[in-house]
Design an enzyme around this catalytic site. Structure first.
Site, mmCIF file in Angstrom:
data_model
loop_
_atom_site.group_PDB
_atom_site.id
_atom_site.type_symbol
_atom_site.label_atom_id
_atom_site.label_comp_id
_atom_site.label_asym_id
_atom_site.label_seq_id
_atom_site.Cartn_x
_atom_site.Cartn_y
_atom_site.Cartn_z
ATOM 1 N N GLY A 39 0.826 -1.211 0.000
ATOM 2 C CA GLY A 39 0.000 0.000 0.000
ATOM 3 C C GLY A 39 0.853 1.251 0.000
ATOM 4 O O GLY A 39 1.981 1.235 0.495
ATOM 5 N N THR A 56 6.314 -6.995 1.189
ATOM 6 C CA THR A 56 7.407 -6.601 0.285
ATOM 7 C C THR A 56 8.757 -7.043 0.840
ATOM 8 O O THR A 56 9.621 -7.527 0.098
ATOM 9 C CB THR A 56 7.388 -5.068 0.088
ATOM 10 O OG1 THR A 56 6.099 -4.702 -0.387
ATOM 11 C CG2 THR A 56 8.446 -4.597 -0.880
ATOM 12 N N ILE A 81 1.844 2.534 7.438
ATOM 13 C CA ILE A 81 1.187 3.470 8.358
ATOM 14 C C ILE A 81 0.777 2.738 9.634
ATOM 15 O O ILE A 81 0.553 3.362 10.662
ATOM 16 C CB ILE A 81 -0.046 4.174 7.734
ATOM 17 C CG1 ILE A 81 -1.160 3.179 7.402
ATOM 18 C CG2 ILE A 81 0.337 5.006 6.545
ATOM 19 C CD1 ILE A 81 -2.512 3.848 7.226
ATOM 20 N N ASP A 82 0.645 1.403 9.566
ATOM 21 C CA ASP A 82 0.171 0.655 10.736
ATOM 22 C C ASP A 82 1.219 0.542 11.846
ATOM 23 O O ASP A 82 0.883 0.193 12.969
ATOM 24 C CB ASP A 82 -0.234 -0.769 10.327
ATOM 25 C CG ASP A 82 -1.514 -0.796 9.510
ATOM 26 O OD1 ASP A 82 -2.068 0.283 9.243
ATOM 27 O OD2 ASP A 82 -1.956 -1.898 9.137
ATOM 28 N N GLY A 96 -5.466 -0.386 10.711
ATOM 29 C CA GLY A 96 -4.773 -1.200 11.703
ATOM 30 C C GLY A 96 -5.365 -2.584 11.669
ATOM 31 O O GLY A 96 -6.305 -2.867 12.403
ATOM 32 N N ARG A 97 -4.835 -3.425 10.772
ATOM 33 C CA ARG A 97 -5.470 -4.745 10.604
ATOM 34 C C ARG A 97 -5.044 -5.718 11.694
ATOM 35 O O ARG A 97 -5.837 -6.529 12.145
ATOM 36 C CB ARG A 97 -5.240 -5.318 9.218
ATOM 37 C CG ARG A 97 -3.804 -5.370 8.748
ATOM 38 C CD ARG A 97 -3.712 -5.819 7.299
ATOM 39 N NE ARG A 97 -4.426 -7.038 7.063
ATOM 40 C CZ ARG A 97 -5.432 -7.182 6.192
ATOM 41 N NH1 ARG A 97 -5.834 -6.173 5.467
ATOM 42 N NH2 ARG A 97 -6.011 -8.333 6.033
ATOM 43 N N ARG A 111 -23.437 7.633 14.944
ATOM 44 C CA ARG A 111 -22.993 7.848 13.566
ATOM 45 C C ARG A 111 -21.675 7.126 13.361
ATOM 46 O O ARG A 111 -20.885 6.990 14.295
ATOM 47 C CB ARG A 111 -22.777 9.342 13.275
ATOM 48 C CG ARG A 111 -24.048 10.145 13.184
ATOM 49 C CD ARG A 111 -24.815 9.813 11.895
ATOM 50 N NE ARG A 111 -25.892 10.746 11.686
ATOM 51 C CZ ARG A 111 -27.098 10.643 12.229
ATOM 52 N NH1 ARG A 111 -27.362 9.641 13.032
ATOM 53 N NH2 ARG A 111 -28.028 11.541 11.976
ATOM 54 N N HIS A 122 -8.758 5.395 3.431
ATOM 55 C CA HIS A 122 -7.486 5.760 2.790
ATOM 56 C C HIS A 122 -7.118 7.224 2.964
ATOM 57 O O HIS A 122 -6.002 7.618 2.603
ATOM 58 C CB HIS A 122 -7.522 5.368 1.310
ATOM 59 C CG HIS A 122 -7.594 3.883 1.126
ATOM 60 N ND1 HIS A 122 -8.793 3.209 1.066
ATOM 61 C CD2 HIS A 122 -6.631 2.941 1.053
ATOM 62 C CE1 HIS A 122 -8.560 1.912 0.941
ATOM 63 N NE2 HIS A 122 -7.264 1.727 0.924
ATOM 64 N N GLN A 182 -6.317 8.321 5.610
ATOM 65 C CA GLN A 182 -5.186 8.205 6.545
ATOM 66 C C GLN A 182 -3.853 7.985 5.838
ATOM 67 O O GLN A 182 -2.793 8.153 6.423
ATOM 68 C CB GLN A 182 -5.415 7.017 7.489
ATOM 69 C CG GLN A 182 -6.572 7.209 8.415
ATOM 70 C CD GLN A 182 -7.091 5.884 8.950
ATOM 71 O OE1 GLN A 182 -6.649 5.405 9.980
ATOM 72 N NE2 GLN A 182 -8.024 5.271 8.247
HETATM 73 O O1 F6P Z 1 -1.132 -1.915 5.782
HETATM 74 C C1 F6P Z 1 -1.690 -0.677 5.785
HETATM 75 C C2 F6P Z 1 -3.164 -0.737 5.559
HETATM 76 O O2 F6P Z 1 -3.544 0.581 5.691
HETATM 77 C C3 F6P Z 1 -3.967 -1.651 6.506
HETATM 78 O O3 F6P Z 1 -4.248 -1.078 7.745
HETATM 79 C C4 F6P Z 1 -5.190 -1.891 5.685
HETATM 80 O O4 F6P Z 1 -5.848 -3.072 6.073
HETATM 81 C C5 F6P Z 1 -4.659 -1.990 4.306
HETATM 82 O O5 F6P Z 1 -3.514 -1.176 4.263
HETATM 83 C C6 F6P Z 1 -5.654 -1.579 3.258
HETATM 84 O O6 F6P Z 1 -5.087 -1.752 2.014
HETATM 85 P P1 F6P Z 1 -5.808 -1.478 0.618
HETATM 86 O O7 F6P Z 1 -5.192 -0.240 0.074
HETATM 87 O O8 F6P Z 1 -5.509 -2.651 -0.192
HETATM 88 O O9 F6P Z 1 -7.268 -1.268 0.886
#
Ligand code: F6P
Length: 362
Positions: free
Chosen positions: A12, A119, A140-141, A184-185, A280, A286, A288
């Protein structure tokens, strides 16, 4: 001896990628008179599915404040499991041999691979196949081991913190519960740090399976104390105790990596149902990862880029740049890809959040 180095960005996109590219090009060209080749769209350029172009000083002029990556990127281009169309069907094929051949055909002395866990794992395997690799950790995570912090993280936390400040005014004016979903997966760093900095009332992270009754209790306690609104920050990978993550697209349909998303909608619906409060949902998504990097990420990216060139000069391959304390150093790529850098549920940051009265879902 003048060298030629190739550089790519994988996975990403992330604020600060261009700072690294610029750092590599300037350190290589200005001080050493080397040549830099930019591989487009991650490993696709080495597979032969995207281009390769020379990166001159002109090519990197003005890119320091720009988000994204001037080289393009892909999170679907793993050469060891590469999606190829065969008779109308997509099959995953090992094209690593072709990548190694194409790399050597460039007469390049080294490959700088900038990316996250995926990567860097690919980079390590290519290094074992004879490609001299230097890795640069990005996400970013902030979930990579081996470095104190990754570039891009500071920008993401700043964006979320600002969003929380803005959402406070509407939440307060309308007496609403705002449930904000952030990235933040696997790791809850973005949710935790922006939640503390942005004065969230509840923070839910993947490392602490949440209990909805505790979340509702916290909102009720605030109401009894006179605050008729609440801000709940939830990492996309958070899940309830005994439950599972909310998946938008399953791993099987998404080349092995599940696409998360939707946990905020689930939590908001449950709060509304149980507490009859207006809620809400805001999914920052994205946003972020977009836009201009903070000065911290520009600086870290630039330092990483310069260090990568120094490592190539010393033939320090199979390693990646890393921040340790105040210094940028070289560490084995294994250190980053072995395990994830997760939030410690008993660590100082979580305990600080709780001491501040923030409900961590437990
Ligand atoms: O690894 C960074 C991240 O922002 C994760 O938190 C998120 O799950 C993923 O990228 C989303 O990626 P994509 O751009 O494929 O939706």
């Amino acid at each position: 001896m003048a060298k030629t180095i190739a550089i790519l960005t994988g996975g990403g996109d992330c604020p600060g990628l261009n700072a690294v590219i610029r750092g590599v090009v300037r350190a290589a060209v200005l001080e050493r008179g080397w040549k830099v080749l930019g591989i487009e769209d991650g490993f696709d350029g080495l597979v032969g599915e995207a281009g390769i172009r020379e990166l001159s000083l002109d090519a990197v002029r003005g890119i320091l404040p720009r988000g994204g990556t001037i080289l393009g990127t892909s999170n679907r281009g793993n050469p060891f499991s590469y999606p190829m169309k065969e008779g109308g069907e997509v099959k995953l094929v090992d094209v690593s041999g072709r990548v190694v051949e194409n790399f050597h055909a460039l007469s390049a002395d080294a490959l700088v691979a900038i990316g996250g866990d995926g990567t860097l794992k690919i980079a390590r395997r290519l290094n074992e196949l004879g490609v001299p690799v230097v890795g640069v950790p990005k996400t970013i995570d902030n979930d990579l081991q081996g470095t104190d912090v990754t570039f891009g993280y500071h920008t993401a936390v700043s964006i979320v913190t600002e969003a929380l400040d803005r959402l406070h005014t509407t939440a307060e004016s309308h007496n609403r519960v705002m449930v904000v979903e952030v990235m933040g997966r696997d790791a809850g760093w973005i949710a935790l740090e922006s939640g503390i900095a942005g004065s969230a009332d509840v923070i839910l992270i993947p490392e602490i399976p949440y209990r909805l009754d505790r979340v509702c209790q916290a909102i009720e306690t605030r109401r009894r104390r006179g605050s008729r609104f609440s801000i709940v920050v939830v990492a996309e990978g958070a899940f309830p105790a005994g439950g599972e993550q909310v998946v938008q697209v399953g791993a099987a349909e998404n080349l092995g990596v599940a696409r998360l998303g939707g946990v905020a909608a689930r939590v908001a619906a449950q709060i509304e149902e149980r507490m009859a409060l207006e809620t809400r949902v805001v999914v920052l998504g994205h946003v972020q990862r977009g836009g201009t990097p903070t000065h911290t990420d520009r600086l870290l990216g630039s330092r990483f880029g310069v260090k990568a060139v120094e490592m190539i000069e010393k033939a320090d391959f199979g390693k990646m740049v890393a921040l340790r304390g105040r210094s940028v150093v070289s560490v084995p790529i294994e250190e980053a890809v072995g395990a994830l850098n997760l939030v410690d549920p008993q660590g100082e940051l979580v305990l600080t959040a709780e001491a501040l009265g923030i409900m961590m879902g437990r």
